[in-house]
Motif scaffolding. Structure first.
Motif, PDB file in Angstrom:
ATOM      1  N   ALA A  34       0.787  -0.838   0.226  1.00  0.00           N
ATOM      2  CA  ALA A  34       0.449   0.669  -0.114  1.00  0.00           C
ATOM      3  C   ALA A  34       0.772   0.958   0.318  1.00  0.00           C
ATOM      4  CB  ALA A  34      -0.748   0.150   1.776  1.00  0.00           C
ATOM      5  N   LYS A  37       0.105   4.042  -0.002  1.00  0.00           N
ATOM      6  CA  LYS A  37      -0.030   5.233   0.586  1.00  0.00           C
ATOM      7  C   LYS A  37       0.532   5.657   1.727  1.00  0.00           C
ATOM      8  CE  LYS A  37      -4.429   4.308   1.269  1.00  0.00           C
ATOM      9  NZ  LYS A  37      -4.797   3.271   0.807  1.00  0.00           N
ATOM     10  N   THR A  41      -7.219   1.238  -6.343  1.00  0.00           N
ATOM     11  CA  THR A  41      -8.200   1.966  -4.715  1.00  0.00           C
ATOM     12  C   THR A  41      -8.752   3.133  -4.706  1.00  0.00           C
ATOM     13  OG1 THR A  41      -6.286  -0.067  -3.695  1.00  0.00           O
ATOM     14  CG2 THR A  41      -8.341   0.945  -2.545  1.00  0.00           C
ATOM     15  N   ILE A  65      -9.246   4.967  11.582  1.00  0.00           N
ATOM     16  CA  ILE A  65      -8.691   4.844  10.631  1.00  0.00           C
ATOM     17  C   ILE A  65      -9.556   3.454  11.085  1.00  0.00           C
ATOM     18  CG2 ILE A  65      -6.457   5.777  10.565  1.00  0.00           C
ATOM     19  CD1 ILE A  65      -5.549   4.045  12.608  1.00  0.00           C
ATOM     20  N   HIS A 104     -11.604  -3.880   3.320  1.00  0.00           N
ATOM     21  CA  HIS A 104     -10.224  -3.881   4.080  1.00  0.00           C
ATOM     22  C   HIS A 104     -10.991  -2.693   6.010  1.00  0.00           C
ATOM     23  CE1 HIS A 104      -6.861  -1.226   5.455  1.00  0.00           C
ATOM     24  NE2 HIS A 104      -6.770   0.005   5.361  1.00  0.00           N
ATOM     25  N   SER A 138      -6.854   0.171   9.734  1.00  0.00           N
ATOM     26  CA  SER A 138      -5.477  -0.055   9.901  1.00  0.00           C
ATOM     27  C   SER A 138      -4.993   0.651  11.620  1.00  0.00           C
ATOM     28  CB  SER A 138      -5.434   1.380   8.974  1.00  0.00           C
ATOM     29  OG  SER A 138      -4.314   1.634   9.006  1.00  0.00           O
ATOM     30  N   GLY A 169      -3.534  -3.649   7.124  1.00  0.00           N
ATOM     31  CA  GLY A 169      -4.232  -2.938   8.590  1.00  0.00           C
ATOM     32  C   GLY A 169      -3.709  -3.614   9.777  1.00  0.00           C
ATOM     33  N   GLU A 211      -2.980  -5.790   1.163  1.00  0.00           N
ATOM     34  CA  GLU A 211      -2.429  -4.827   1.003  1.00  0.00           C
ATOM     35  C   GLU A 211      -2.053  -4.279   1.697  1.00  0.00           C
ATOM     36  OE1 GLU A 211      -6.051  -2.759   0.147  1.00  0.00           O
ATOM     37  OE2 GLU A 211      -6.063  -4.299  -1.570  1.00  0.00           O
ATOM     38  N   GLY A 267      -0.144  -1.553   4.439  1.00  0.00           N
ATOM     39  CA  GLY A 267       1.556  -0.363   3.710  1.00  0.00           C
ATOM     40  C   GLY A 267       2.188  -0.470   5.561  1.00  0.00           C
ATOM     41  N   ARG A 268       1.816  -0.044   6.704  1.00  0.00           N
ATOM     42  CA  ARG A 268       2.402   0.147   7.957  1.00  0.00           C
ATOM     43  C   ARG A 268       3.452  -1.145   8.458  1.00  0.00           C
ATOM     44  NH1 ARG A 268      -0.093   3.057  11.802  1.00  0.00           N
ATOM     45  NH2 ARG A 268      -2.288   2.953  10.559  1.00  0.00           N
ATOM     46  N   ARG A 319       0.812  12.623  12.424  1.00  0.00           N
ATOM     47  CA  ARG A 319       0.082  11.885  13.183  1.00  0.00           C
ATOM     48  C   ARG A 319      -0.147  11.578  14.875  1.00  0.00           C
ATOM     49  NH1 ARG A 319       1.166   6.728  14.166  1.00  0.00           N
ATOM     50  NH2 ARG A 319      -1.031   5.875  13.325  1.00  0.00           N
ATOM     51  N   TYR A 357      -3.673  12.143  15.631  1.00  0.00           N
ATOM     52  CA  TYR A 357      -4.395  10.777  16.196  1.00  0.00           C
ATOM     53  C   TYR A 357      -4.336  10.567  17.125  1.00  0.00           C
ATOM     54  CZ  TYR A 357      -4.328   9.346  11.178  1.00  0.00           C
ATOM     55  OH  TYR A 357      -4.331   9.155   9.224  1.00  0.00           O
ATOM     56  N   TYR A 366       2.844   6.369   7.438  1.00  0.00           N
ATOM     57  CA  TYR A 366       2.355   7.694   7.156  1.00  0.00           C
ATOM     58  C   TYR A 366       2.907   8.530   7.677  1.00  0.00           C
ATOM     59  CZ  TYR A 366      -0.638   3.813   5.955  1.00  0.00           C
ATOM     60  OH  TYR A 366      -1.327   3.282   5.743  1.00  0.00           O
ATOM     61  N   MET A 398       2.322  12.316   4.590  1.00  0.00           N
ATOM     62  CA  MET A 398       1.091  13.311   4.676  1.00  0.00           C
ATOM     63  C   MET A 398       1.823  14.521   5.788  1.00  0.00           C
ATOM     64  SD  MET A 398      -1.396  10.576   7.494  1.00  0.00           S
ATOM     65  CE  MET A 398      -2.348  11.565   8.540  1.00  0.00           C
TER      66      MET A 398
END
Ligand code: LLP
Length: 421
Positions: free
Chosen positions: A63, A65, A107, A167, A204, A207, A244, A278, A280-281, A318, A322, A377, A381
């Protein structure tokens, strides 16, 4: 200050290293704020996940992103990963990194006609649709172009991923995907469209998921749906479980790829499908740090301490967005007592902070800190708010390192505005 546990960011003679490269050296050579990534972290994480599912017909789609630097995308692509792109911009980046569109998933909850056309013209592996209306639009554009569109439908399984509400994406109340109640009928309806080839189911659920149960619950639900659709004579190929997978930022208890596989493989085995992931993190978060300098310290009349650093919400959003925890540790160990402080940035927002009420070693002007777990991220971001220039990014590989993006210049800040004066 306790140290963040990592095999890729370790102290040697009181200095923090990324693999075999001194972060002090990098911070002096390139100045801070500075993102530094460990290439071998990326490689090892990818292999760990990939190997955990070796008994299943599967493919990982990174992912992008989470970290869309071209060199990072390329690192995963060279390992055999595909790439999940969420917009024309991410598509462009993946293309520039050398990724064949055939290895991309397109996506996005609100794709524009331009993005759908781009995906079809360039031939992405699949477009993931999130509403019936979108499938109609894809069908129309595909008809116009004289092609058949490979489409997977993102279904919202209505499970609680038990993560931060911003998320969490897999509850019926969230904007993502198609309501599971309507999903079967939608597959039947879409299978009748002239220029659509239905290729699979996609989900999905959110995350930074640290518990296995929500994944298992959602996968079981979607597997039932997959089988029901197959038995209606609609031939699907892919079962995409999204991203995720949660990671360790502080003291969370997470699950390993092996545990993940032990739970999910038996369900996958019942399906005549290629399983797509998929992440990412999981692949990037703990492979990156953001280096920063202490600019000032001060204490107010209430006895509250502030450490003002030269990184801000503009580099790492972040914590502000969050209230996320990012571990902070000195680049060169400091033999001082601890104190409790807010670590804040230079941006004119009260919400601009990296850490609140954090117990850290008493630091002073000129000390250098590493903000951990900044590989996902972080840079993606970042913003130019307050006229800040985005930092440089460095990729470390053993004892080698290279700049993979330079610090932005003042010219980047004005783009083409001057010619409009
Ligand atoms: N697939 C889809 C469709 C997604 O929307 C996402 C993330 C992923 C895969 C990758 O998820 P991951 O494996 O990285 O959890 N900015 C937030 C995270 C937002 C995630 C958005 N979607 C943060 O900093 O925590």
């Amino acid at each position: 200050m306790t140290n963040f546990k990592s095999n890729y960011f370790t102290y040697k003679d009181n200095n923090l290293y990324c693999e075999k490269v001194s972060l002090l050296k990098l911070s002096e050579e390139f100045a801070t704020p500075l993102f530094v990534y460990s290439k071998n972290f990326f490689i090892d994480r990818y292999k760990e996940l990939n190997e955990a599912f070796s008994s299943v017909n599967h493919k990982i789609y990174f992912a992008s992103k989470s970290n869309f630097n071209l060199s990072v995308i390329k690192t995963f692509y060279e390992l055999g990963s595909g790439v999940d792109v969420n917009s024309a911009g991410e598509f462009y980046r993946a293309l520039k990194a050398g990724v064949n569109p055939k290895d991309m998933l397109l996506t996005g909850v609100g794709k524009t006609d331009e993005e759908i056309r781009l995906g079809l013209e360039k031939g992405v592996m699949v477009i993931k649709a999130e509403s019936l209306e979108e499938v109609y639009v894809i069908n129309n554009i595909a008809t116009e172009l004289g092609v058949t569109a490979p489409v997977a439908i993102r279904v919202n399984p209505d499970v609680d991923a038990e993560t931060h509400p911003y998320i969490s994406t897999g509850l019926a109340e969230n904007k993502f995907g198609i309501d599971s109640v309507y999903a079967y009928d939608m597959f039947v309806e879409c299978s009748k469209l002239s220029n659509i080839e239905l290729t699979g189911i996609d989900m999905h659920i959110g995350s930074q998921i640290t518990k296995l149960e929500p994944f298992v619950e959602a996968v079981i639900k979607m597997a039932e749906l997959y089988k029901k659709i197959q038995s209606a004579g609609i031939k699907l190929k892919h079962f995409d479980i999204g991203g995720g997978i949660g990671v360790l930022y502080n003291n969370e208890s997470t699950f390993t790829p092996k545990e993940f596989s032990e739970k999910l493989t038996p369900i996958f085995m019942q399906l005549d499908a290629k399983i797509l992931f998929e992440p990412g993190r999981f692949l990037t978060a703990n492979g990156g740090v953001l280096l920063t300098d202490v600019l000032y310290t001060k204490t107010n009349s209430l006895g509250k301490n502030f450490v003002v650093v030269n990184s801000a919400m503009t580099e790492l959003l972040r914590p502000s967005l969050y209230k996320s925890y990012h571990h902070i540790q000195p680049i060169t160990k400091i033999d001082n007592e601890n104190f409790k402080a807010d670590v804040v940035g230079p941006v004119c927002e009260t919400g601009d902070y990296i850490a609140k009420e954090r117990e850290i070693t008493m630091v002073s002007r000129g000390d250098k800190l590493a903000i951990m777990s900044a590989g996902a991220y972080g840079m993606v971001m970042s913003s130019n708010y307050n006229g800040r220039r985005r930092p440089a990014e460095i990729l470390v590989d053993g004892s080698e390192y290279k700049v993979i993006r330079n610090r932005e210049t003042f010219e980047h800040l004005v783009f083409d505005e001057e010619k409009h004066l």
